[in-house]
Design an enzyme around this catalytic site. Sequence first.
Site: not given
Ligand code: ARG
Length: 564
Positions: A126, A129, A132
């Site tokens: 993904k 962007h 982030h």
């Molecule tokens: N990958 C997730 C996202 O982009 C964020 C992860 C956050 N961390 C976690 N331990 N859930 O939305």
Amino acid sequence: MVNFKLEIAQILDKVLPLELEEISGMIEIPQDKKMGDYAFPCFKLAKLMRKAPNLIAQDVAAAIAENSIFQEVKPVNAYVNMFVSKEYFVTEALKEVTEAGEKYGRSSYGEGKPIIVEYSSPNIAKPFHIGHIRSTVIGNSLYKLYDAIGYDVIRINHLGDYGTQFGKMIVAYRKWGNAEDVNREPIKTLLSYYTKFHEEAEKDPALDDEARNTFVKLEKGEKEEVELWKWFREESLKEFNRVYGMLDITFDSYNGESFYSDKMPAIIAEMKDKNLLVESRGAQIVDLEPYGLTPAPIVKSDGSSLYITRDISAAKYRKDTYNFEKCIYVVASQQNLHFQQLKKIVELMGYEWAKDIVHVPFGLVSLAEGTMSTRKGRVVFLEDVLNHAIEKTREIIIEKGVNTDSVDETAKMVGIGAVVFNELSNNRIKDYVFNWDKVLDFNGETGPYVQYTYARCKSILRNAGDIVPETCAEYLTGDSAYELTKLLYGYPETVKDAALKYEPSILTRYIVDIAEAFNKFYHDEHILVDNEAEKKAKLSLVVATMNTLKSGLNLLGIKAPERM
Ligand code: ARG
């Protein structure tokens, strides 16, 4: 830190029939600065000394007035009002700042205890962007702040590298993809497959079944599926690492969601044993209604795990592996509910360390229309934003004729620094609109302004030649020097405060204040004067400012250019 209150208590102790501790507790800091820096009320003493409080105040004032710590001591009614000597303060303060040198602001408060900061955590395949950037730079700064106050910080990037979407991606790749495109431009290409999959699946729902089956194969570890998944992951990471390289950000662990796939059965069994799971339409859920939260599905009806299942497993694994004092998750406020559920479930599992799970949420970034060539719905890649910032900065540097060691290097430091600083100057919980003019304003409360001030300190020192700065408070009691010294003295407390409140913007605001105070000092006073002692004294304040600015920028994840 000089403890003025304690020193004053010790002075008063010599002339009063009270215990040191009691005196210390009675010393007040007047609201109105005109009443002194400290004040001591004499009412309590009246009975003990059989004398009117205002007379006691007069005697006490006379007895302590000569002490060099005081500028002035005045009895006012029943109070002894004390003004601390500027010279005394400046001497003590600058001694501390100077002795600490580049280490100024660091402390051993955390006693080396382990703490986890999890940040960035993008999803594989993904786009990385603009959204982030917040988790990435706030997390990086929190890591540096906690490191500065003496914790042993473990930096984790909890990659989103698992889940049913990878079934879709594999199906799409097999149907419409080719390896060359993926290698050339992995994320954009994989994203286009993903989008195509969704379009096609609307027409042909059988595709969804195929994706589900493919994901099941992946979970079972079938060779071909696993290899494709690994390849997507590696190619995506290469792109992420390019951005981390630009920001100079590293991690100790990239254990993301997939890392927990083989640890899931045990955690699910444990939850079952602890009677936490209930059946709901074929799925296994935790009922969180008694706690005012929506139920959390843990196992889907087809047996596969969910995002939160992997987080429960990760929390347990991290506790077992690192024995963290705190586990900090820097994740957008859209996931507030998710983290409330996570914390509650860990608590219901009987783990007292559930309280040490800390979600550090932040608001949304949006781009003002027209600030970049954003067509509606088009994603804005973080890498493009950073490159754009560098480009714009290069133009400004050339246009302004800024004196630099290397235009390229400086444009990079300042351009990227500007974006990072901008991110961290907003209270993190607030939504905000990204605005290029504000980000790159060299005169506003921006990264370039602070970097420029640092470079100004450097330049003064270069012009001074090989003079060794030496503090002499006599020359540093003018208003602007004094104000600057007072600010500098507050740096260690500011660092601690920013860390413990998970709020780098406290530090950002503070170093803007330092830069402003320094520029006022520079404007008000002549630094490179003929009088050697005065010049050395003023240079010592320049050095103290320079070290503090550099350290502050560093804790925000920003570099300080030598010339600008
Ligand atoms: N990958 C997730 C996202 O982009 C964020 C992860 C956050 N961390 C976690 N331990 N859930 O939305």
